[in-house]
Design an enzyme around this catalytic site. Structure first.
Site, short mmCIF file in Angstrom:
data_model
loop_
_atom_site.label_atom_id
_atom_site.label_comp_id
_atom_site.label_asym_id
_atom_site.label_seq_id
_atom_site.Cartn_x
_atom_site.Cartn_y
_atom_site.Cartn_z
N LYS A 116 3.31 23.15 0.69
CA LYS A 116 4.32 23.41 1.81
C LYS A 116 5.04 22.21 1.87
CE LYS A 116 2.27 27.53 4.25
NZ LYS A 116 1.31 27.60 3.29
N GLU A 200 3.27 21.10 12.14
CA GLU A 200 4.59 21.51 12.35
C GLU A 200 4.81 21.68 14.23
OE1 GLU A 200 6.06 23.93 8.46
OE2 GLU A 200 5.44 25.15 10.25
N HIS A 234 -1.86 35.81 12.38
CA HIS A 234 -1.03 35.30 11.47
C HIS A 234 -0.65 36.12 10.46
CE1 HIS A 234 -0.77 31.77 13.88
NE2 HIS A 234 -2.12 31.40 13.75
N GLU A 274 10.77 32.53 3.35
CA GLU A 274 10.19 32.74 4.82
C GLU A 274 10.90 31.86 5.63
OE1 GLU A 274 6.08 33.42 5.29
OE2 GLU A 274 5.98 34.91 3.54
N GLU A 292 8.19 28.64 4.05
CA GLU A 292 7.71 28.61 2.71
C GLU A 292 8.31 29.66 2.01
OE1 GLU A 292 3.45 29.89 2.79
OE2 GLU A 292 3.80 31.43 4.30
N ASN A 294 7.27 32.56 -0.91
CA ASN A 294 6.52 33.22 -1.82
C ASN A 294 7.10 33.61 -3.13
OD1 ASN A 294 4.33 33.54 0.12
ND2 ASN A 294 5.90 34.65 1.31
N ARG A 296 6.64 35.43 -5.64
CA ARG A 296 5.91 36.57 -6.22
C ARG A 296 6.50 37.68 -5.40
NH1 ARG A 296 2.95 37.76 -1.75
NH2 ARG A 296 2.07 36.06 -0.67
#
Length: 641
Positions: A116, A200, A234, A274, A292, A294, A296
């Site tokens: 990240k 963050e 989350h 995202e 981030e 992903n 996939r």
């Protein structure tokens, strides 16, 4: 196009890939563990290869065994699904070194987005906005605490190599930072083999909005956004597309940022960017930040497919086979609205703890798209994610789609394991959610109301009493032998039944009598059609009537549940004892940490239910325990004295 592909995954995603491959005329090879011998994805595939034991490290994470299976069966490419090895760049390199095609991005692209902190630095260079925070390499606890102070509380600790909410902790006060950091690092080490974290700024009214991208290695397009703000721990619960309240200006800004992100790493295949969005003043194009990528296919991809008419798996296979992007940005448009609800085997009131069990009864609603890897009679294993299905609906408007979701969930029937079905139904009926007023804190704020178990309707109670008497089918010896006698049934609450004729029973509960009649279209109660269905399993009766209503006969041998002042701390699920913090003779206060249980890659802290003295520590670190196993015993008051 490929002639044959191997799917390096299991469950509903493997079944999903097989569906598209079959439609495209592509043969499929499944891989499976010992625990998945009879799994649905194994039955659906043209071929299947055993690759190891039930633990993921012994099977689905064995890249060498998967590649060997592909070569042995003549597969030309490997589809990774999501999870397991899908974002492992070393696996991608190994696949390509073996002369096979990886249906997904390059190892270089995965590496670029895999950490990240590095990904955020790259996104800053590409002109993509990122959340304020510390993304450096210094992992000294004092340095991280100072970074948190500089960012300003509340902050979010996130695993650098994380995902799925693992290794993530919100911290509101400086004095809580050290313990939260240690916990996040421990969970990150277990889940990803990397304890590094970043810090963050925590957004107070956050919405989780992500953008589906697709690239061919040179150019990329976006397929609009999904809102994934309904989360618990989350992890996503219900997703929708498009995002409610989205403006054309905001959609354009987010879409362009997502495309810049994908093209910055020459992305190939399906991916998701995202974003965290500050919704405190509505959706504004200057209030979204990259979180981030992903690299996939995502669990929630069906809602994007529903509103665009695109088969993303088909696109994956076509681009991996050498085709250019199947569509231009101007060719893509949004049609209607879609929702996806994730149906899990889990105990919601107990804190969303994963559950196991056999799906003694499973029936899905008609009219919904169901993505599932299980069938009636299958077992929910402690080895893998406890997802039962994804329930996907589409409608011309958000209101119509949401009503369709509520009805589809109401018509879904599961017995044999604890599920989150009632919780999903409550979310689908939530007024704030219906109005589009949603953020990632909604579930936490309204949790008590969402998990409140309403009393079963009178019709369900009457039919359950009837089933307890063995009369649910309306046939057989029950009606013939009862005659017109009034008989009591050992039921809670006590019930009295009187058979008045073939298919007609009077049921008295708490002084009120209800007439149950079996007609050609099912059971009617007090002149009203119910559409009810039954499942009888062991000591439990389930009546499916506008939801599932469970009734149990008293069992004198059942173990008493752990009360608030219990002497025993019990394992709430099967798992691994990660740590034990106490020893015999030690004094503990209510709420003190006793042990950590790891299950399904997440850590669960076991706390003291009361103050007292530790009498026995019944497990050791590294022990594998079953659900209900005693971990710690506190001395009774007299014993301690």
């Amino acid at each position: 196009m490929f002639r044959k592909i191997l799917i390096a995954n299991r469950g509903e995603i493997a079944c999903r890939v097989i569906d598209s491959a079959r439609r495209m005329g592509v043969a499929t090879v499944a891989v499976y563990s010992d625990a998945d011998l009879g799994a649905r994805h194994v039955a659906m595939a043209d071929e299947a290869v055993l690759i190891g034991g039930p633990a993921p490290k012994d099977s689905y994470l064995r890249g060498d065994a998967i590649i060997a299976a592909a070569l042995a069966t003549g597969a030309e490419a490997i589809h990774p699904g999501y999870g397991f090895l899908s974002e492992n760049p070393e696996f991608v390199d190994a696949v390509e070194a073996a002369g096979l095609v990886f249906i997904g991005p390059s190892g270089r692209a995965i590496r670029a987005m895999g950490l990240k902190d590095a990904a955020k630095a790259l996104m800053t260079e590409a002109g993509v906005p990122v959340v304020p925070g510390y993304h450096g390499e210094n992992q000294d606890p004092e340095h991280l605490a100072g970074a948190a102070e500089a960012v300003g509380y509340p902050v979010l600790i996130k695993a650098v190599a994380g995902g799925g909410g693992k290794g993530m902790r919100k911290v509101d006060r400086a004095q809580d930072f050290a313990a939260a950091l240690a916990s996040a690092q421990g969970e990150a080490q277990t889940a990803f083999g990397n304890p590094a974290v970043l810090i963050e700024k925590y957004v107070e009214k956050p919405r989780h909005i992500e953008v589906q991208v697709f690239g061919d290695g040179t150019h990329a397009v976006h397929l609009f956004e999904r809102d994934c703000s309904l989360q618990r721990r989350h992890q996503k619960v219900i997703e929708e597309a498009p995002a409610p309240g989205m403006t054309a200006e905001m959609r354009q800004a987010m879409g362009q940022a997502a495309v810049r992100a994908a093209e910055a790493i020459n992305y190939k295949g399906a991916g998701t960017i995202e974003f965290i969005v500050d919704a405190s003043e509505g959706l504004r194009p200057d209030r979204f930040w990259f979180m981030e990528m992903n690299t996939r296919l995502q669990v929630e991809h069906p809602v994007t497919e529903a509103i665009t008419g695109v088969d993303l798996v088909e696109w994956q296979l076509r681009v991996a086979a050498g085709e250019a992007l199947p569509a231009r940005q101007e060719d893509l448009a949004i049609r209607g609205h879609a929702f996806e609800a994730r149906l899990y085997a889990e105990d919601v009131p107990a804190g969303f703890l994963p559950a196991t069990g056999t799906l003694a009864h499973l029936r899905f609603a008609t009219g919904a798209r169901i993505e599932t890897g299980v069938r009636p009679g299958d077992t929910i294993s402690p080895w893998y994610d406890p997802m039962i299905a994804k329930v996907v609906v589409h409608g011309p408007t958000r209101a119509v789609a949401l009503a369709s979701l509520a009805r589809a969930l109401e018509q879904t029937e599961v017995a044999g394991t604890t599920t989150n079905l009632a919780f999903l139904g409550a979310l689908a009926r939530h007024r704030g959610f219906a109005a589009g007023d949603v953020d990632t804190g909604l579930i936490g704020r309204d949790l008590d109301a969402l998990v409140h178990e309403a009393e079963a309707p009178l019709a369900a109670r009457a039919l359950a009493a009837l089933a307890a008497a063995g009369l649910e089918s309306g046939q057989g010896t029950g009606f013939a032998l009862w005659g017109a006698l009034r008989r009591s049934i050992a039921f809670d609450p006590p019930a009295y039944l009187r058979v008045e004729g073939s298919g007609r029973v009077a049921v008295e509960i708490e002084g009120a009598e209800h007439i149950c009649e079996l007609r050609t279209d099912g059971w009617w109660v007090d002149g009203a059609k119910t559409g009810a269905r039954f499942h009888l399993g062991g000591d439990e009766i389930t009546v499916f009537l506008h939801g599932a209503h469970r009734f149990a006969r008293p069992d004198p041998l059942a173990r008493a549940s752990q009360g608030p002042a219990s002497d025993l701390t019990l394992a709430p699920m099967p798992g691994l004892v990660k740590a034990v913090f106490v020893q015999p003779g030690q004094q503990v206060a209510e709420g003190d940490r006793l042990a950590i249980l790891e299950a399904m890659k997440m850590e669960h802290t076991m706390l003291a239910a009361r103050a007292g003295t530790v009498a026995e520590v019944l497990v050791s670190e590294g022990s594998q325990v079953e659900a209900g196993a005693a971990l710690i015993r506190l001395a009774e008051e007299e014993e301690a004295a």
